[in-house]
Write a protein that holds these residues in place. Sequence first.
Motif, short mmCIF file in Angstrom:
data_model
loop_
_atom_site.label_atom_id
_atom_site.label_comp_id
_atom_site.label_asym_id
_atom_site.label_seq_id
_atom_site.Cartn_x
_atom_site.Cartn_y
_atom_site.Cartn_z
N ILE A 109 0.85 -1.15 0.14
CA ILE A 109 -0.09 0.00 0.00
C ILE A 109 0.94 1.18 0.08
CG2 ILE A 109 -1.75 1.18 1.07
CD1 ILE A 109 -2.60 -1.77 0.09
N GLU A 110 0.57 2.04 -1.00
CA GLU A 110 1.38 3.69 -1.02
C GLU A 110 1.01 4.25 0.27
OE1 GLU A 110 3.84 5.59 -3.22
OE2 GLU A 110 3.00 4.17 -4.17
N HIS A 111 1.92 5.05 0.69
CA HIS A 111 1.68 5.81 2.01
C HIS A 111 1.17 7.02 1.37
CE1 HIS A 111 3.73 3.59 4.86
NE2 HIS A 111 4.71 3.17 4.07
N VAL A 112 -0.07 7.03 1.44
CA VAL A 112 -1.03 8.19 0.97
C VAL A 112 -2.20 8.38 1.64
CG1 VAL A 112 -2.06 6.64 -0.82
CG2 VAL A 112 -1.83 9.13 -0.99
N PHE A 150 -7.62 5.25 -11.12
CA PHE A 150 -8.55 6.55 -10.84
C PHE A 150 -7.55 7.87 -10.63
CE2 PHE A 150 -7.58 4.48 -6.91
CZ PHE A 150 -7.33 5.50 -5.97
N ILE A 151 -8.17 8.98 -10.90
CA ILE A 151 -7.56 10.16 -10.44
C ILE A 151 -7.96 10.77 -9.15
CG2 ILE A 151 -7.03 12.30 -11.01
CD1 ILE A 151 -7.61 11.49 -14.05
N ASN A 152 -7.01 10.92 -8.25
CA ASN A 152 -7.05 11.51 -6.76
C ASN A 152 -7.18 12.97 -7.08
OD1 ASN A 152 -7.76 12.19 -4.31
ND2 ASN A 152 -5.42 11.86 -3.83
N GLU A 193 1.68 11.82 -10.61
CA GLU A 193 1.39 12.75 -9.62
C GLU A 193 0.20 12.49 -8.85
OE1 GLU A 193 1.88 17.42 -8.27
OE2 GLU A 193 2.20 16.86 -10.37
N ASP A 194 -0.96 12.38 -9.74
CA ASP A 194 -2.38 12.26 -9.25
C ASP A 194 -3.17 11.07 -9.72
OD1 ASP A 194 -2.60 13.03 -11.77
OD2 ASP A 194 -3.94 14.73 -11.45
N THR A 195 -2.50 10.10 -10.15
CA THR A 195 -3.16 8.78 -10.72
C THR A 195 -2.80 7.82 -9.83
OG1 THR A 195 -3.09 9.93 -12.92
CG2 THR A 195 -3.49 7.30 -12.73
#
Length: 745
Positions: free
Chosen positions: A637-640, A739-741, A683-685
């Motif tokens: 899991i990415e740290h986001v 998806f895009i955040n 960056e945002d995907t």
Amino acid sequence: MKNIFIIILTYMLFVPAIPFAQEQNKLLQLVEKENNKQKKADLLQELSSYYILKPGEEKSDMDSAKVYLQQAEKICREIAYHKGEGNNYLLFAGAYREGGDRVTGKKYAQKAIDCLTKYNEYSLLGEAYMEMACYYDQYEGEMEEKIATTAKGIEAFKRAKNYKRAAEANKVYGEYFFLINKYDRALEELKKSLSLYKKAGAKDLQGIYDIIGQAYVITGNTEEGIKYGLLALKTAEEQGDRSMQLCTINNRLGLTFDSLNENDKALKYFEDALVLAKENNDANAVYFVTNNIASILVLKNKVKEALKLEEDALRNYKATDIGAIVGLNSSIFYTYMYSKEFDKAKKYLDKIMELKVKHDFAEEEIFRINHLASNYYFSVKDFNKTAQLVEENRFLAKKMNVVPSWRIYYIWKYRVDSARGNYKNALIAHQEYKRFDDSISSVNKSEQIAQLQVQYETEKKDQDIKLKQQNIELLTQESDLQKSRAEDARILRNLTFIGIIVLLIILGLLYRNYRNKQKANSKLEEQQIVINDKNHALEHLLNEKEWLLKEIHHRVKNNLQIVMSLLNTQSAYLKDKSALTAIRDSQHRVHSMSLIHQKLYQSEDMTSIPMPAYITDLTEYLKDSFDTSNIHFDLTIEHVDFDVSIAVPLGLILNEAITNSIKYGFPEKEEGVISIKLIQNTEDTFMLYIRDNGVGLPDDYAIKKENSLGLNLIKGLTEDLDGSLNLYNDNGVVIEITFINKTFK
């Protein structure tokens, strides 16, 4: 230290009064059945207001509101329904403002004003002006526009004879003048608001009475402040009001009487406030009011009674406001210090110092805590520790750079150096303390000027006497030079007088400049105190807002837990296996949403969810819910951190996918692996990747034709994320969602 736990400015923003909508489904039915176009437009607008005023600011709610408003707008133009057209613009403004697009919202507010002015729809015009006032920010130098726009709203309400809304607007109008320190004008407008409330036939006037009373106290007219405070109290009792508003009224009256040293009266109102705080189970208010009562009991030498009250509050109530917690512990500390029970006082001092380390206090609060600790260590003759705290306060005083802080620092510096025998430094510190003491400083400087004036006059007289003696001696010795000597004396005398006049003028100018500088410094100090008070009030509001937001998430989480319990209870009565499975699937879905709210109220940042912790907790829950002894879970899991609008759909998708893999991927209970990855592509995907090495999908499986609830949920939630779904076989089932955040931090 006395505490005022509710401030006078009750509204910093006036929200237009769009009426609350009826229940959504009922409204939709009414819209479908209504044939009258004007009534249908009104119902569509009411339906849009349901979504605008719905708790939260979800994009989907604002989008729904705009869809219904577009339908209403079309009807209004078709039948030339001008009032409806203006109301439509007003509702559009509210929808855009609630959705965060203030620029577009302001444009629609202006359209509403233009339309409603043209067709003389004054009540709605008043609402449009109040909506427009929301777009002016008092902290961006737009207070004049905010005040002027609000005044137009008041006049529009009056023209429509909507006196209740006019009163509410006038109340906010008066409070704006408090913000710019025009107290007399503020009082004048608050009284106009009271008249309008009465004209509208309102009975529950305790709120406006209380604000007017507090305004009088702030402006120094304590007698009128008490009069209106008692009137607020009487009105609240007549209306049967037992809310926190009545608690605030009693607390304010207590503080007012306490400032007049009428301790018995103050104590009565504080005690009534404490009863109400306990009735409403407001722990923060209990702490604040207990502090006020204990201060008076200690003055009356009722130390045991004060301690019992304070310790009962600390034991029976758990405040969340850090200011309230520090305040009550400080109160108990001072009570023990007063009774010279230093060991017990130390226990509460340690608690306060622990809070100081754990929390990010403002410099003023740290300064006060250090001052409190200095009292203890000086009393127990630990002068080294006292000196350490005093030195820390020196750095804080330098940062704050306000006279009261410097005065406190230097008096403590004087005490410590005197106690340690460092008399030279003690003398310097005492001189600095005197320099910051305004009244003593003024007296000393006046005395110095007077001494200089006397000294100057004495020297002048001595000089005149010497000159005269010299002239007499010259006249007796040289008679032939009498005329020339007399002329020299006259010239010298004239020059002396001229010099004296010039010197007096210079001294006068210097003294005037000195006085002007003193006045300017005094005004700057007063302004700084006002700014500090406002900063404290804003800090309190921010803390209160954060506390309320955490409480909301906590209650939502508890409600979802109740739903899960109800589903669990229902499942006990079900014998049909498919129904039981549906109930349990619903429980898992509800739990995935419950975890979101749990993470929010447990986090310092209440706007986003840490995905590693959330996905790990969700996976652990599903493992515990099924027999997964044969399945290994592999998480990457990415740290986001994601916003709630992203986290909730992702949680539900994960719930459906993992549940399906556990239930159908390994039918013979063979050993298997379920892999879950959340990867940032750009960056945002992001890509959510879920796969198992189970039996996989049937060869003839077609995702477009599949009509199962779980897959439909995954597809629908992916669309909510504006993402793409890819489902295929690869030694097991693979689900990829990209998806895009839009809210990526």
